[in-house]
Design a protein around this motif. Structure first.
Motif, PDB file in Angstrom:
ATOM      1  N   ARG A  21       0.082 -26.790  40.474  1.00 40.06           N
ATOM      2  CA  ARG A  21       1.008 -26.720  39.330  1.00 40.06           C
ATOM      3  C   ARG A  21       2.112 -27.776  39.468  1.00 40.06           C
ATOM      4  N   ALA A  81      -4.596 -30.169  36.738  1.00 40.22           N
ATOM      5  CA  ALA A  81      -5.132 -29.074  35.936  1.00 40.22           C
ATOM      6  C   ALA A  81      -6.550 -28.647  36.338  1.00 40.22           C
ATOM      7  N   PRO A  82      -7.482 -29.571  36.618  1.00 39.67           N
ATOM      8  CA  PRO A  82      -8.830 -29.110  36.990  1.00 39.67           C
ATOM      9  C   PRO A  82      -8.840 -28.273  38.271  1.00 39.67           C
ATOM     10  N   HIS A  86      -7.593 -24.743  37.417  1.00 42.49           N
ATOM     11  CA  HIS A  86      -8.620 -23.927  36.761  1.00 42.49           C
ATOM     12  C   HIS A  86      -9.691 -23.471  37.755  1.00 42.49           C
ATOM     13  N   VAL A 137      -8.130 -20.635  39.946  1.00 43.63           N
ATOM     14  CA  VAL A 137      -7.993 -19.386  39.194  1.00 43.63           C
ATOM     15  C   VAL A 137      -9.356 -18.747  38.974  1.00 43.63           C
ATOM     16  N   SER A 138     -10.377 -19.545  38.744  1.00 42.38           N
ATOM     17  CA  SER A 138     -11.712 -18.970  38.572  1.00 42.38           C
ATOM     18  C   SER A 138     -12.238 -18.379  39.878  1.00 42.38           C
ATOM     19  N   ASP A 197     -10.539 -15.074  40.206  1.00 47.84           N
ATOM     20  CA  ASP A 197     -11.098 -14.105  39.271  1.00 47.84           C
ATOM     21  C   ASP A 197     -12.477 -13.635  39.707  1.00 47.84           C
TER      22      ASP A 197
END
Length: 77
Positions: free
Chosen positions: A37, A42-43, A46, A49-50, A53
């Motif tokens: 951050r 950004a990639p 993501h 975060v995946s 999750d």
């Protein structure tokens, strides 16, 4: 000489070790998320975060079930 470490079962020691490494992994991923951050990547954000999750939340349930089983076994003992 007095024994300062109680005799816990192998299951309890294993569960605590698994919990320790799970929390260290979670902390490392959270540090990587903060760095991505700050550095505006950004990639990578993501992707991390995946990973959180998909894998870590399921692993968290498994680790806490293992801890619960170890606590019950230790209290029966």
């Amino acid at each position: 000489m007095r024994n300062t470490h109680p005799d816990y079962s192998w299951l309890f020691r294993f569960a605590v070790r698994v919990l320790k490494y799970f929390l260290l992994t979670l902390f490392g991923i959270l540090v990587a998320i903060v760095l991505s951050r700050v550095l505006v990547i950004a990639p990578l954000l993501h992707l991390l975060v995946s990973i959180l999750d998909a894998a870590l939340f399921k692993t968290m349930g498994l680790v806490f079930c293992l801890m619960a089983i170890a606590v019950v076994v230790e209290s029966i003992r």
